[in-house]
Scaffold this motif. Sequence first.
Motif, PDB file in Angstrom:
ATOM      1  N   ASP A   1       0.869  -1.178   0.000  1.00 11.29           N
ATOM      2  CA  ASP A   1       0.000   0.000   0.000  1.00 11.29           C
ATOM      3  C   ASP A   1       0.913   1.237   0.000  1.00 11.29           C
ATOM      4  OD1 ASP A   1       0.787   0.447   2.625  1.00 11.29           O
ATOM      5  OD2 ASP A   1      -1.026  -0.401   3.500  1.00 11.29           O
ATOM      6  N   PRO A   2       0.347   2.440  -0.175  1.00 14.57           N
ATOM      7  CA  PRO A   2       1.200   3.629  -0.361  1.00 14.57           C
ATOM      8  C   PRO A   2       2.282   3.827   0.708  1.00 14.57           C
ATOM      9  CG  PRO A   2      -1.063   4.159  -0.912  1.00 14.57           C
ATOM     10  CD  PRO A   2      -1.077   2.763  -0.374  1.00 14.57           C
ATOM     11  N   LYS A   3       1.990   3.452   1.957  1.00 14.39           N
ATOM     12  CA  LYS A   3       2.984   3.675   3.024  1.00 14.39           C
ATOM     13  C   LYS A   3       4.216   2.746   2.881  1.00 14.39           C
ATOM     14  CE  LYS A   3       1.262   0.661   6.765  1.00 14.39           C
ATOM     15  NZ  LYS A   3       0.422  -0.189   5.920  1.00 14.39           N
ATOM     16  N   ASP A   4       4.114   1.723   2.017  1.00 12.72           N
ATOM     17  CA  ASP A   4       5.224   0.783   1.811  1.00 12.72           C
ATOM     18  C   ASP A   4       6.188   1.228   0.708  1.00 12.72           C
ATOM     19  OD1 ASP A   4       4.054  -0.973   3.687  1.00 12.72           O
ATOM     20  OD2 ASP A   4       2.796  -1.876   2.127  1.00 12.72           O
ATOM     21  N   THR A   5       5.941   2.365   0.081  1.00 19.43           N
ATOM     22  CA  THR A   5       6.695   2.783  -1.109  1.00 19.43           C
ATOM     23  C   THR A   5       8.201   2.830  -0.868  1.00 19.43           C
ATOM     24  OG1 THR A   5       4.792   4.080  -1.837  1.00 19.43           O
ATOM     25  CG2 THR A   5       6.905   4.568  -2.894  1.00 19.43           C
ATOM     26  N   VAL A   6       8.616   3.423   0.256  1.00 21.64           N
ATOM     27  CA  VAL A   6      10.053   3.576   0.531  1.00 21.64           C
ATOM     28  C   VAL A   6      10.722   2.206   0.681  1.00 21.64           C
ATOM     29  CG1 VAL A   6      11.770   4.467   2.164  1.00 21.64           C
ATOM     30  CG2 VAL A   6       9.784   5.863   1.561  1.00 21.64           C
ATOM     31  N   THR A   7      10.082   1.304   1.421  1.00 22.51           N
ATOM     32  CA  THR A   7      10.640  -0.052   1.614  1.00 22.51           C
ATOM     33  C   THR A   7      10.730  -0.789   0.284  1.00 22.51           C
ATOM     34  OG1 THR A   7       9.554  -0.079   3.777  1.00 22.51           O
ATOM     35  CG2 THR A   7      10.443  -2.159   3.003  1.00 22.51           C
ATOM     36  N   LEU A   8       9.675  -0.665  -0.538  1.00 17.36           N
ATOM     37  CA  LEU A   8       9.682  -1.308  -1.859  1.00 17.36           C
ATOM     38  C   LEU A   8      10.832  -0.782  -2.717  1.00 17.36           C
ATOM     39  CD1 LEU A   8       8.459  -3.133  -4.064  1.00 17.36           C
ATOM     40  CD2 LEU A   8       6.891  -1.254  -4.623  1.00 17.36           C
ATOM     41  N   GLN A   9      11.027   0.535  -2.721  1.00 20.14           N
ATOM     42  CA  GLN A   9      12.119   1.126  -3.511  1.00 20.14           C
ATOM     43  C   GLN A   9      13.485   0.611  -3.052  1.00 20.14           C
ATOM     44  OE1 GLN A   9      11.275   5.300  -2.929  1.00 20.14           O
ATOM     45  NE2 GLN A   9       9.959   5.432  -4.753  1.00 20.14           N
ATOM     46  N   GLU A  10      13.634   0.432  -1.737  1.00 23.39           N
ATOM     47  CA  GLU A  10      14.893  -0.081  -1.187  1.00 23.39           C
ATOM     48  C   GLU A  10      15.116  -1.538  -1.620  1.00 23.39           C
ATOM     49  OE1 GLU A  10      18.422  -0.128   1.302  1.00 23.39           O
ATOM     50  OE2 GLU A  10      17.332   1.302   0.045  1.00 23.39           O
ATOM     51  N   ILE A  11      14.054  -2.347  -1.593  1.00 22.45           N
ATOM     52  CA  ILE A  11      14.146  -3.747  -2.050  1.00 22.45           C
ATOM     53  C   ILE A  11      14.592  -3.776  -3.519  1.00 22.45           C
ATOM     54  CG2 ILE A  11      12.757  -5.796  -2.674  1.00 22.45           C
ATOM     55  CD1 ILE A  11      11.114  -5.255  -0.075  1.00 22.45           C
ATOM     56  N   GLU A  12      13.932  -2.959  -4.345  1.00 19.29           N
ATOM     57  CA  GLU A  12      14.257  -2.944  -5.781  1.00 19.29           C
ATOM     58  C   GLU A  12      15.680  -2.449  -6.026  1.00 19.29           C
ATOM     59  OE1 GLU A  12       9.984  -2.443  -8.020  1.00 19.29           O
ATOM     60  OE2 GLU A  12      10.855  -0.616  -7.177  1.00 19.29           O
ATOM     61  N   ARG A  13      16.135  -1.501  -5.206  1.00 21.89           N
ATOM     62  CA  ARG A  13      17.492  -0.968  -5.374  1.00 21.89           C
ATOM     63  C   ARG A  13      18.536  -2.050  -5.047  1.00 21.89           C
ATOM     64  NH1 ARG A  13      21.558   1.086  -2.557  1.00 21.89           N
ATOM     65  NH2 ARG A  13      20.553   0.867  -0.522  1.00 21.89           N
ATOM     66  N   ILE A  14      18.328  -2.758  -3.930  1.00 23.51           N
ATOM     67  CA  ILE A  14      19.314  -3.752  -3.491  1.00 23.51           C
ATOM     68  C   ILE A  14      19.345  -4.963  -4.425  1.00 23.51           C
ATOM     69  CG2 ILE A  14      19.942  -5.363  -1.626  1.00 23.51           C
ATOM     70  CD1 ILE A  14      20.597  -2.538  -0.839  1.00 23.51           C
ATOM     71  N   ILE A  15      18.172  -5.427  -4.873  1.00 18.34           N
ATOM     72  CA  ILE A  15      18.177  -6.605  -5.770  1.00 18.34           C
ATOM     73  C   ILE A  15      18.418  -6.188  -7.226  1.00 18.34           C
ATOM     74  CG2 ILE A  15      16.673  -7.945  -4.232  1.00 18.34           C
ATOM     75  CD1 ILE A  15      14.373  -7.547  -6.235  1.00 18.34           C
ATOM     76  N   ASN A  16      18.521  -4.859  -7.433  1.00 11.53           N
ATOM     77  CA  ASN A  16      18.829  -4.312  -8.757  1.00 11.53           C
ATOM     78  C   ASN A  16      17.818  -4.778  -9.806  1.00 11.53           C
ATOM     79  OD1 ASN A  16      20.301  -2.748 -10.528  1.00 11.53           O
ATOM     80  ND2 ASN A  16      21.702  -4.411 -11.088  1.00 11.53           N
ATOM     81  N   PHE A  17      16.548  -4.647  -9.457  1.00 11.82           N
ATOM     82  CA  PHE A  17      15.482  -5.138 -10.338  1.00 11.82           C
ATOM     83  C   PHE A  17      14.191  -4.382 -10.025  1.00 11.82           C
ATOM     84  CE2 PHE A  17      12.068  -8.459 -10.993  1.00 11.82           C
ATOM     85  CZ  PHE A  17      12.145  -8.485 -12.380  1.00 11.82           C
ATOM     86  N   LYS A  18      13.597  -3.807 -11.057  1.00 10.29           N
ATOM     87  CA  LYS A  18      12.292  -3.148 -10.913  1.00 10.29           C
ATOM     88  C   LYS A  18      11.225  -4.239 -11.023  1.00 10.29           C
ATOM     89  CE  LYS A  18       9.245   0.396 -11.402  1.00 10.29           C
ATOM     90  NZ  LYS A  18       8.897   1.330 -10.335  1.00 10.29           N
ATOM     91  N   ILE A  19      10.583  -4.565  -9.902  1.00 13.91           N
ATOM     92  CA  ILE A  19       9.629  -5.682  -9.887  1.00 13.91           C
ATOM     93  C   ILE A  19       8.380  -5.292 -10.688  1.00 13.91           C
ATOM     94  CG2 ILE A  19       8.312  -7.271  -8.435  1.00 13.91           C
ATOM     95  CD1 ILE A  19      10.239  -6.548  -6.125  1.00 13.91           C
ATOM     96  N   PRO A  20       7.988  -6.114 -11.674  1.00 17.10           N
ATOM     97  CA  PRO A  20       6.811  -5.776 -12.488  1.00 17.10           C
ATOM     98  C   PRO A  20       5.542  -5.666 -11.640  1.00 17.10           C
ATOM     99  CG  PRO A  20       7.976  -7.681 -13.394  1.00 17.10           C
ATOM    100  CD  PRO A  20       8.586  -7.394 -12.072  1.00 17.10           C
ATOM    101  N   ARG A  21       4.643  -4.746 -12.023  1.00 17.03           N
ATOM    102  CA  ARG A  21       3.364  -4.576 -11.344  1.00 17.03           C
ATOM    103  C   ARG A  21       2.348  -5.513 -11.970  1.00 17.03           C
ATOM    104  NH1 ARG A  21       7.426  -2.202  -8.990  1.00 17.03           N
ATOM    105  NH2 ARG A  21       6.900  -0.396  -7.719  1.00 17.03           N
ATOM    106  N   ARG A  22       1.562  -6.156 -11.125  1.00 13.60           N
ATOM    107  CA  ARG A  22       0.516  -7.062 -11.597  1.00 13.60           C
ATOM    108  C   ARG A  22      -0.828  -6.342 -11.485  1.00 13.60           C
ATOM    109  NH1 ARG A  22      -0.560 -13.320  -9.552  1.00 13.60           N
ATOM    110  NH2 ARG A  22      -2.656 -13.541 -10.433  1.00 13.60           N
ATOM    111  N   GLU A  23      -1.476  -6.193 -12.598  1.00  7.44           N
ATOM    112  CA  GLU A  23      -2.777  -5.493 -12.620  1.00  7.44           C
ATOM    113  C   GLU A  23      -3.891  -6.507 -12.337  1.00  7.44           C
ATOM    114  OE1 GLU A  23      -3.008  -2.250 -12.905  1.00  7.44           O
ATOM    115  OE2 GLU A  23      -0.851  -2.034 -13.229  1.00  7.44           O
ATOM    116  N   LEU A  24      -4.818  -6.144 -11.452  1.00  4.91           N
ATOM    117  CA  LEU A  24      -5.949  -7.024 -11.147  1.00  4.91           C
ATOM    118  C   LEU A  24      -7.230  -6.444 -11.748  1.00  4.91           C
ATOM    119  CD1 LEU A  24      -5.270  -7.864  -7.381  1.00  4.91           C
ATOM    120  CD2 LEU A  24      -4.470  -9.068  -9.407  1.00  4.91           C
TER     121      LEU A  24
END
Length: 368
Positions: free
Chosen positions: A344-367
């Motif tokens: 959810d929106p409050k997780d944005t910073v943590t998500l960006q950090e995960i993507e930075r460390i694993i060096n991969f922009k995780i694809p978004r899944r549309e529902l």
Amino acid sequence: MNFRELGISEDIINVLKVNGISNPTPVQANSISLIKEGKDIIAEAQTGTGKTLAFLLPIFENISPSIDEVQALIITPTRELAIQITEEALKLKEAKDINILAAYGGKDIGSQLKKLRKSIHLIIATPGRLLDHIERKTINLSKLKTLVFDEADQLLLMGFKNEMESIIKNTSKKRQTLCFSATISSEVKRLAYRYMTDPLTISIKKEDVTLDNIEQFVVETTDRRKQDALCTVLDQDNPYMAIIFCRTKRRSDELEVALYKRGYDCKKIHSDIVQSKRERIMKSFRNGDFQYLIATDVAARGLDITGVSHIYNYDIPESVEGYIHRIGRTGRAGEKGYTCLFVDPKDTVTLQEIERIINFKIPRRELN
């Protein structure tokens, strides 16, 4: 390199074949011979890389059943991990009849004391219960050949440093010491170099192990709509076996009730559930008796379950390491894995950090 070349006996090789294991993994190929030779080892390898057999196989080779002494001791941070290692050891016992004791809290100490009346060759234990036995003088480690700290980083993280040092002080100074860990922190190194003799370091890179076979997706939602989003994804995927991670015990309690009401075949594990019940749930899940295991990080520490095709992060992990650790429970042994992270929106910073460390922009899944 095969098991025979690593010095593993035919009887044990046959047991491995029966259990579907024909070739050593990188951590096994790099460490078995050295452990057999009595060297001290610091090994860095993720859960699911075969590290349990990396130390169990040479331990079994080196134990002499005719000697009535505790010859090997494996210390783990959690009861679940102690149970898992014991299950692996009991399979190998078919090839070499040695006496094994599993000693962990939540298990009746009376039955452990009864078992200790006969000679024990290998002990698999959590720190607290082992020290309990040492204080009762029911376990003598003075002739110990090999001491293993499995998930050494977690032992330290969970505050077991003093217990680890007390255990070491009760063992022979001539012992071999092995440290296995998903990450080798500076604290693990400090402890290792203080109590080990010229340790050799083996490092199996985590990227190769954890992420290559795993398809990752993110579902952007809100906390209010997260449950509906999860159910939509579960209906679309219909996985064979899946683990759903929650941040807290309360969240997993609530999610289990909600999913059960919606007709999903699920059970939860967390640290408030009594040990005997947790063991039954885990056994049932391994047997494929239900589809979804809802778990907190603490309860799931070190779980190695064959056949988990999907990991759902209902709540975002608190760290990048936590994310890698969770999703590493799928995509094992060359199989494809699938993970979905609900943010959810409050997780944005943590998500960006995960993507930075694993060096991969995780694809978004549309529902829909």
